[in-house]
Scaffold this motif. Structure first.
Motif, PDB file in Angstrom:
ATOM      1  N   PHE A 147      -1.089 -23.992  -0.239  1.00 45.07           N
ATOM      2  CA  PHE A 147      -1.206 -22.557  -0.089  1.00 45.07           C
ATOM      3  C   PHE A 147      -2.415 -22.240   0.774  1.00 45.07           C
ATOM      4  O   PHE A 147      -3.446 -22.893   0.718  1.00 45.07           O
ATOM      5  N   PHE A 148      -2.234 -21.177   1.543  1.00 44.88           N
ATOM      6  CA  PHE A 148      -3.338 -20.748   2.390  1.00 44.88           C
ATOM      7  C   PHE A 148      -3.212 -19.256   2.609  1.00 44.88           C
ATOM      8  O   PHE A 148      -2.126 -18.690   2.532  1.00 44.88           O
ATOM      9  N   PRO A 149      -4.333 -18.561   2.896  1.00 42.40           N
ATOM     10  CA  PRO A 149      -4.267 -17.114   3.044  1.00 42.40           C
ATOM     11  C   PRO A 149      -3.576 -16.724   4.339  1.00 42.40           C
ATOM     12  O   PRO A 149      -3.740 -17.375   5.365  1.00 42.40           O
ATOM     13  N   VAL A 150      -2.830 -15.643   4.257  1.00 47.97           N
ATOM     14  CA  VAL A 150      -2.238 -15.063   5.460  1.00 47.97           C
ATOM     15  C   VAL A 150      -3.292 -14.201   6.110  1.00 47.97           C
ATOM     16  O   VAL A 150      -3.868 -13.333   5.477  1.00 47.97           O
ATOM     17  N   THR A 151      -3.573 -14.416   7.363  1.00 46.22           N
ATOM     18  CA  THR A 151      -4.702 -13.743   7.983  1.00 46.22           C
ATOM     19  C   THR A 151      -4.317 -12.735   9.035  1.00 46.22           C
ATOM     20  O   THR A 151      -5.169 -12.223   9.724  1.00 46.22           O
ATOM     21  N   GLY A 152      -3.087 -12.412   9.195  1.00 47.31           N
ATOM     22  CA  GLY A 152      -2.736 -11.416  10.203  1.00 47.31           C
ATOM     23  C   GLY A 152      -1.256 -11.349  10.393  1.00 47.31           C
ATOM     24  O   GLY A 152      -0.476 -11.739   9.533  1.00 47.31           O
ATOM     25  N   LYS A 153      -0.860 -10.846  11.537  1.00 50.65           N
ATOM     26  CA  LYS A 153       0.554 -10.664  11.839  1.00 50.65           C
ATOM     27  C   LYS A 153       1.269 -11.994  11.740  1.00 50.65           C
ATOM     28  O   LYS A 153       0.772 -13.011  12.168  1.00 50.65           O
ATOM     29  N   THR A 189       8.212  -4.543   6.780  1.00 48.03           N
ATOM     30  CA  THR A 189       7.601  -5.421   5.792  1.00 48.03           C
ATOM     31  C   THR A 189       6.177  -5.728   6.222  1.00 48.03           C
ATOM     32  O   THR A 189       5.919  -6.009   7.398  1.00 48.03           O
ATOM     33  N   ALA A 190       5.256  -5.649   5.293  1.00 51.26           N
ATOM     34  CA  ALA A 190       3.843  -5.879   5.576  1.00 51.26           C
ATOM     35  C   ALA A 190       3.453  -7.274   5.118  1.00 51.26           C
ATOM     36  O   ALA A 190       4.293  -8.154   4.960  1.00 51.26           O
ATOM     37  N   SER A 191       2.166  -7.481   4.875  1.00 51.95           N
ATOM     38  CA  SER A 191       1.661  -8.755   4.361  1.00 51.95           C
ATOM     39  C   SER A 191       1.267  -8.594   2.902  1.00 51.95           C
ATOM     40  O   SER A 191       1.217  -7.482   2.376  1.00 51.95           O
ATOM     41  N   SER A 192       0.944  -9.700   2.256  1.00 54.85           N
ATOM     42  CA  SER A 192       0.570  -9.683   0.844  1.00 54.85           C
ATOM     43  C   SER A 192      -0.739 -10.437   0.670  1.00 54.85           C
ATOM     44  O   SER A 192      -0.894 -11.531   1.213  1.00 54.85           O
ATOM     45  N   TYR A 193      -1.653  -9.867  -0.124  1.00 51.07           N
ATOM     46  CA  TYR A 193      -2.958 -10.495  -0.332  1.00 51.07           C
ATOM     47  C   TYR A 193      -3.332 -10.415  -1.812  1.00 51.07           C
ATOM     48  O   TYR A 193      -3.260  -9.338  -2.427  1.00 51.07           O
ATOM     49  N   ALA A 194      -3.750 -11.532  -2.360  1.00 51.71           N
ATOM     50  CA  ALA A 194      -4.115 -11.573  -3.775  1.00 51.71           C
ATOM     51  C   ALA A 194      -5.401 -10.808  -4.039  1.00 51.71           C
ATOM     52  O   ALA A 194      -5.589 -10.236  -5.109  1.00 51.71           O
ATOM     53  N   SER A 195      -6.294 -10.794  -3.058  1.00 52.33           N
ATOM     54  CA  SER A 195      -7.578 -10.129  -3.236  1.00 52.33           C
ATOM     55  C   SER A 195      -7.884  -9.310  -1.999  1.00 52.33           C
ATOM     56  O   SER A 195      -7.852  -9.831  -0.881  1.00 52.33           O
ATOM     57  N   LEU A 196      -8.152  -8.033  -2.202  1.00 51.43           N
ATOM     58  CA  LEU A 196      -8.474  -7.146  -1.084  1.00 51.43           C
ATOM     59  C   LEU A 196      -9.913  -6.667  -1.231  1.00 51.43           C
ATOM     60  O   LEU A 196     -10.268  -6.039  -2.226  1.00 51.43           O
ATOM     61  N   GLN A 197     -10.720  -6.970  -0.251  1.00 50.82           N
ATOM     62  CA  GLN A 197     -12.079  -6.466  -0.210  1.00 50.82           C
ATOM     63  C   GLN A 197     -12.339  -5.897   1.168  1.00 50.82           C
ATOM     64  O   GLN A 197     -11.838  -6.427   2.167  1.00 50.82           O
ATOM     65  N   PRO A 198     -13.092  -4.809   1.254  1.00 55.45           N
ATOM     66  CA  PRO A 198     -13.366  -4.224   2.570  1.00 55.45           C
ATOM     67  C   PRO A 198     -14.157  -5.178   3.448  1.00 55.45           C
ATOM     68  O   PRO A 198     -14.941  -5.996   2.963  1.00 55.45           O
ATOM     69  N   GLY A 254      -6.371  -7.533   7.433  1.00 56.69           N
ATOM     70  CA  GLY A 254      -5.018  -8.021   7.663  1.00 56.69           C
ATOM     71  C   GLY A 254      -3.956  -7.080   7.146  1.00 56.69           C
ATOM     72  O   GLY A 254      -2.956  -6.826   7.824  1.00 56.69           O
ATOM     73  N   LEU A 255      -4.124  -6.561   5.920  1.00 50.12           N
ATOM     74  CA  LEU A 255      -3.114  -5.655   5.368  1.00 50.12           C
ATOM     75  C   LEU A 255      -3.013  -4.394   6.212  1.00 50.12           C
ATOM     76  O   LEU A 255      -1.909  -3.924   6.525  1.00 50.12           O
ATOM     77  N   ASP A 256      -4.153  -3.838   6.597  1.00 43.43           N
ATOM     78  CA  ASP A 256      -4.139  -2.653   7.454  1.00 43.43           C
ATOM     79  C   ASP A 256      -3.445  -2.945   8.774  1.00 43.43           C
ATOM     80  O   ASP A 256      -2.561  -2.203   9.210  1.00 43.43           O
ATOM     81  N   PHE A 257      -3.862  -4.040   9.409  1.00 39.18           N
ATOM     82  CA  PHE A 257      -3.342  -4.314  10.751  1.00 39.18           C
ATOM     83  C   PHE A 257      -1.844  -4.561  10.744  1.00 39.18           C
ATOM     84  O   PHE A 257      -1.109  -4.032  11.578  1.00 39.18           O
ATOM     85  N   GLY A 281     -12.664   2.980  14.540  1.00 36.84           N
ATOM     86  CA  GLY A 281     -13.912   2.244  14.435  1.00 36.84           C
ATOM     87  C   GLY A 281     -13.792   1.041  13.531  1.00 36.84           C
ATOM     88  O   GLY A 281     -14.771   0.588  12.924  1.00 36.84           O
ATOM     89  N   GLN A 282     -12.578   0.488  13.439  1.00 35.34           N
ATOM     90  CA  GLN A 282     -12.303  -0.612  12.518  1.00 35.34           C
ATOM     91  C   GLN A 282     -12.398  -1.947  13.244  1.00 35.34           C
ATOM     92  O   GLN A 282     -11.542  -2.291  14.040  1.00 35.34           O
ATOM     93  N   ASP A 283     -13.433  -2.697  12.945  1.00 30.21           N
ATOM     94  CA  ASP A 283     -13.631  -4.007  13.544  1.00 30.21           C
ATOM     95  C   ASP A 283     -12.916  -5.075  12.725  1.00 30.21           C
ATOM     96  O   ASP A 283     -12.510  -4.856  11.580  1.00 30.21           O
ATOM     97  N   ILE A 284     -12.778  -6.254  13.322  1.00 29.65           N
ATOM     98  CA  ILE A 284     -12.223  -7.410  12.621  1.00 29.65           C
ATOM     99  C   ILE A 284     -13.380  -8.193  12.021  1.00 29.65           C
ATOM    100  O   ILE A 284     -14.218  -8.740  12.746  1.00 29.65           O
ATOM    101  N   HIS A 285     -13.435  -8.231  10.712  1.00 28.16           N
ATOM    102  CA  HIS A 285     -14.449  -9.030  10.025  1.00 28.16           C
ATOM    103  C   HIS A 285     -13.807 -10.352   9.635  1.00 28.16           C
ATOM    104  O   HIS A 285     -13.033 -10.429   8.685  1.00 28.16           O
ATOM    105  N   ALA A 286     -14.123 -11.379  10.403  1.00 28.44           N
ATOM    106  CA  ALA A 286     -13.492 -12.687  10.212  1.00 28.44           C
ATOM    107  C   ALA A 286     -14.234 -13.476   9.146  1.00 28.44           C
ATOM    108  O   ALA A 286     -14.760 -14.561   9.382  1.00 28.44           O
ATOM    109  N   THR A 287     -14.273 -12.903   7.954  1.00 29.16           N
ATOM    110  CA  THR A 287     -15.002 -13.556   6.883  1.00 29.16           C
ATOM    111  C   THR A 287     -14.209 -13.441   5.590  1.00 29.16           C
ATOM    112  O   THR A 287     -13.211 -12.741   5.515  1.00 29.16           O
ATOM    113  N   THR A 288     -14.666 -14.136   4.576  1.00 26.16           N
ATOM    114  CA  THR A 288     -14.078 -14.094   3.244  1.00 26.16           C
ATOM    115  C   THR A 288     -15.205 -13.810   2.255  1.00 26.16           C
ATOM    116  O   THR A 288     -16.392 -13.917   2.603  1.00 26.16           O
TER     117      THR A 288
END
Length: 754
Positions: free
Chosen positions: A18-24, A412-421, A428-431, A473-480
């Motif tokens: 398993f691995f996180p889905v990170t975008g489209k 259809t969108a994406s799915s994430y177990a944990s959503l943090q700003p 990813g969910l927004d995009f 003004g929404q940047d991509i924060h490539a972090t966890t």
């Protein structure tokens, strides 16, 4: 999270990680080589119930040809009357409805099958009699490894979408069980319009018992049966979750002279390629879906009254006009849908339904908000949203392959177990929600040919999505979260991230190339189109770009524009024809590098020169010793008169020289040279030369030279060679060194604690 199978399908047990889905979830940065596939025995691909044909299939009696196998970017604009002319709002319907589908379908959620009856009414728009039509049977792409889809998938180096494989018992297909025209049996034959494997069965030619006269209509009554695959590439099942996409027999598009470069009637039908999507006529869909009563249903269009119950099953009736596809989902694990609404100028009130599984309840509200924001932005910047519904589906755990896809009024969108700003998941969910909604305009309402000109959907949509995110003004924060705890929070502006993803040097394929015949895969269609249009916007201005796209939407909505139609509309509406045509010639119809740089940069003080000189008509030698004394005297006097002078100033002028070099296509450039006293010089370089030298003689020394200071050209191969300073600046190196050192200290601290 999603499931990846690492074994070859059907050969051995699969391992799961398993691995996180990170975008489209569509194919990004994929290298796909189109090769012909396997050729098996004729009886493997003969029409069911018929003996295998040995002789080649005879051409259709009407002589109407198929679109070329390698068709791509159209260069000739469509005629003004194409597709019935511009839709002004005065017509009875939003689109010129060519087809009408009446479908009744019953889902068996245990066997994952759909039994369907379809009444397909089609209108012959051409001026000649039609004796054969073509149908897409897209679901057959997943019936085995011998299809065009899987043949192309085997040639990939990097995988496809999320990499889900198919094992024994998980294949899917569609069967034509019967087809009649006015009660007479209509024979069909599998064909491969793109010269794919003879075993590909995603397109059939139907030879009509009764030819259809010019302007007349005909109806085909079709019984079909679907076996859904384990969820793969936009359709299928996982557990009780079912996504039915491309699930019914779908008629191809008959293009007429003056439409997308056609000079004679032609059928536009292509096999289901790995990296291609779809193309169809507008029409009306009247669909009745029957499933067990404990299943929650979501679908294209509007529900017609309450579902009707019979024998423990519910029949849900949906109708939607002026669309060119229909998709639906059914799942007994779905939570009760989250309902919202939106209204805006020129649009009907829109009901938004978010369908989600319990494990992703946290995703529902953010997806609803992203959908509302998208409705507002796209309606304001392109044109009103014309439909009354929008359904957003959050796929369940282990069904991520169903995510990241668009159908009319249904995404259809994406799915994430944990959503943090400000994390990968939050962005990813927004995009993905914004991106799939945006397809409702470029794929849905504008309805371009995604087989042959994917730029008009994937590329334009990617660009407009990023404009929306930039406006937010929404940047991509490539972090966890755990990286943030370590103090690591890299962030990128959205177009900067697109630039990093795009091949800028030696791009293999023009943006206008078709979807499947691309050396570097379909990924550059997204990223390189986005930055190409962003660069065009930087040159002509944001207001002009928006004016151009509003005109494109107004002129071509509910039609099927080509790349040439986009080019002409932008050129006319923006008033910048020369620039628009230059960009299309360089990047859409060709693959030109942009690579301008600072070749050299000097700023040298001009002290008196030794040698013979004329003084009062006499030749006098100015010796080096004499000049040295004179220079010392002059500098002492100047220093006394200017006790607070800035470095780089003095009694003698400076000759500043900048040489610009060009290694690619010519684009207009701006050179900015800054001087020690705070002054600057700007000069435009808008010529075709491979190099250019600029010089200034000023009483002050230059400190820096920068090409493209306004960052107009993101397509430039290397921005690091666009600027130079005379004095080395180590601040960036120090910053990165300190960041790396801090990260190492964190890791060492963790090791010590453990």
């Amino acid at each position: 999270m999603e499931c990846r199978h690492t074994s070859r399908p059907g050969r051995s047990r699969r391992s799961i990680r398993f691995f996180p889905v990170t975008g489209k979830l569509k194919a990004f940065s994929i290298a796909a080589l189109l090769l012909a596939g396997l050729a098996l025995q004729a009886d493997l691909f003969a029409q069911p119930g018929k003996a295998a044909a040995v002789a080649p299939l005879a051409p259709p009696a009407d002589g109407i040809a198929l679109a070329l196998p390698r068709a791509g970017a159209v260069a000739t604009p469509s005629a003004s009357h194409a597709w019935g002319g511009a839709r002004t709002g005065a017509q009875a319907t939003l689109s010129d409805r060519v087809v009408d589908y009446q479908i009744e379908a019953t889902l068996d959620p245990v066997k994952h099958t759909i039994a369907g009856q379809q009444k397909l009414r089609w209108r012959n728009r051409s001026a000649q009699t039609v004796s054969s039509v073509y149908l897409h049977l897209y679901l057959n792409a997943f019936e085995g490894e011998h299809t065009t889809f899987f043949t192309e998938k085997r040639k990939l180096d990097k995988g496809f979408r999320s990499g889900v494989a198919t094992r024994d018992g998980e294949w899917g297909y569609i069967e034509l069980r019967s087809m009649t025209q006015n009660g007479a049996r209509a024979p069909w034959h599998f064909v491969q319009p793109d010269n794919g494997p003879a075993t590909d069965r995603t397109v059939v030619r139907v030879d009509l018992p009764q030819a259809v006269a010019a302007g007349a209509e005909t109806t085909l009554d079709i019984d079909f049966f679907d076996q859904l695959p384990r969820v793969i590439a936009r359709t299928g099942y996982f557990g009780s979750f079912h996504l039915a996409g491309q699930w019914f027999p779908k008629i191809a598009v008959l293009e007429l002279p003056g439409e997308r470069g056609a000079t004679a009637p032609r059928w536009n039908a292509h096999e289901f390629h790995l990296n291609s999507e779809f193309y169809a006529d507008f029409g009306r869909y009247d669909v009745k879906l029957t499933a067990p009563k404990d299943y929650i249903i979501g679908a294209t269009g509007q529900l017609q009254g309450a579902p009707q119950e019979k024998d423990g099953m519910l029949t849900h009736h949906y109708v939607q006009g002026d669309v060119h596809d229909f998709a639906w989902t059914a799942d007994k694990r779905s939570a009760q849908p989250l309902i919202g609404s939106w209204s805006g100028p020129g649009s009907p009130p829109v009901e938004i339904r978010v369908l989600y599984p319990p494990e992703y309840a946290s995703n529902a509200a953010p997806a609803l908000q992203a959908a509302k924001d998208s409705l507002a932005y796209f309606s304001r910047t392109l044109g009103p949203y014309p439909y009354a519904t929008l359904t957003v589906v959050i796929p369940p755990f282990n069904a991520a392959e169903a995510g990241g896809m668009e159908y009319p009024t249904f995404i259809t969108a994406s799915s994430y177990a944990s959503l943090q700003p400000k994390t990968i998941a939050g962005f990813g969910l927004d995009f993905v929600t914004i991106h799939e909604f945006g397809h409702g305009y470029f794929y849905g309402i504008l309805a371009s040919n995604e087989f042959e000109e994917p730029m008009l959907d994937e590329g334009l949509n990617e660009y407009w999505d990023q404009r929306m995110l930039r406006a937010r003004g929404q940047d991509i924060h490539a972090t966890t979260p755990w990286l943030k705890r370590l103090g690591l929070d890299p962030a990128f502006k959205v177009f900067e991230a697109e630039r990093l993803a795009a091949p800028r040097q030696d791009a293999a394929d023009p943006l206008g190339q078709n979807a499947w015949d691309r050396l570097q895969g379909v990924g550059p269609v997204y990223s390189r189109t986005a930055i190409t249009l962003r660069d065009l916007e930087a040159r002509i201005g944001s207001a002009a770009m928006e004016t151009g796209f509003k005109a494109y939407y107004a002129q071509w909505k509910f039609r099927h524009p080509s790349i040439a139609d986009l080019r002409e509309t932008l050129a006319e509406a923006t008033g910048q024809r020369r620039i628009v045509e230059q960009v299309f010639a360089q990047q859409v119809y060709a693959t030109a590098n942009i690579d301008d740089r600072i070749g050299s940069f000097t700023s040298v003080e001009q002290t008196p020169l030794a040698g013979m000189a004329l003084l009062n008509g006499k030749r006098v030698e100015r010796t080096a010793e004499a000049l040295e004394k004179e220079e010392e005297k002059t500098r002492a006097a100047w220093d006394k008169a200017h006790p607070h002078a800035k470095p780089g100033t003095g009694p003698y002028p400076y000759l500043t020289s900048v040489v610009l070099r060009r290694r690619g296509a010519a684009v207009p450039q701006l050179l900015l040279v800054k001087f020690a006293d705070g002054s600057s010089e700007r000069v435009a370089w808008d010529k075709e030369q491979q190099w250019q030298r600029y010089t200034w003689l000023k009483p002050v020394k230059a400190v820096s030279a920068e090409l493209d200071p306004d960052r107009v050209h993101y397509l430039d191969v290397n921005k690091l060679d666009d600027s130079r300073t005379l004095q080395a600046d180590a601040s960036a190196a120090r910053r990165w060194s300190l960041d790396i050192a801090a990260a190492c200290q964190y890791l060492l601290s963790l090791i010590a604690i453990v």
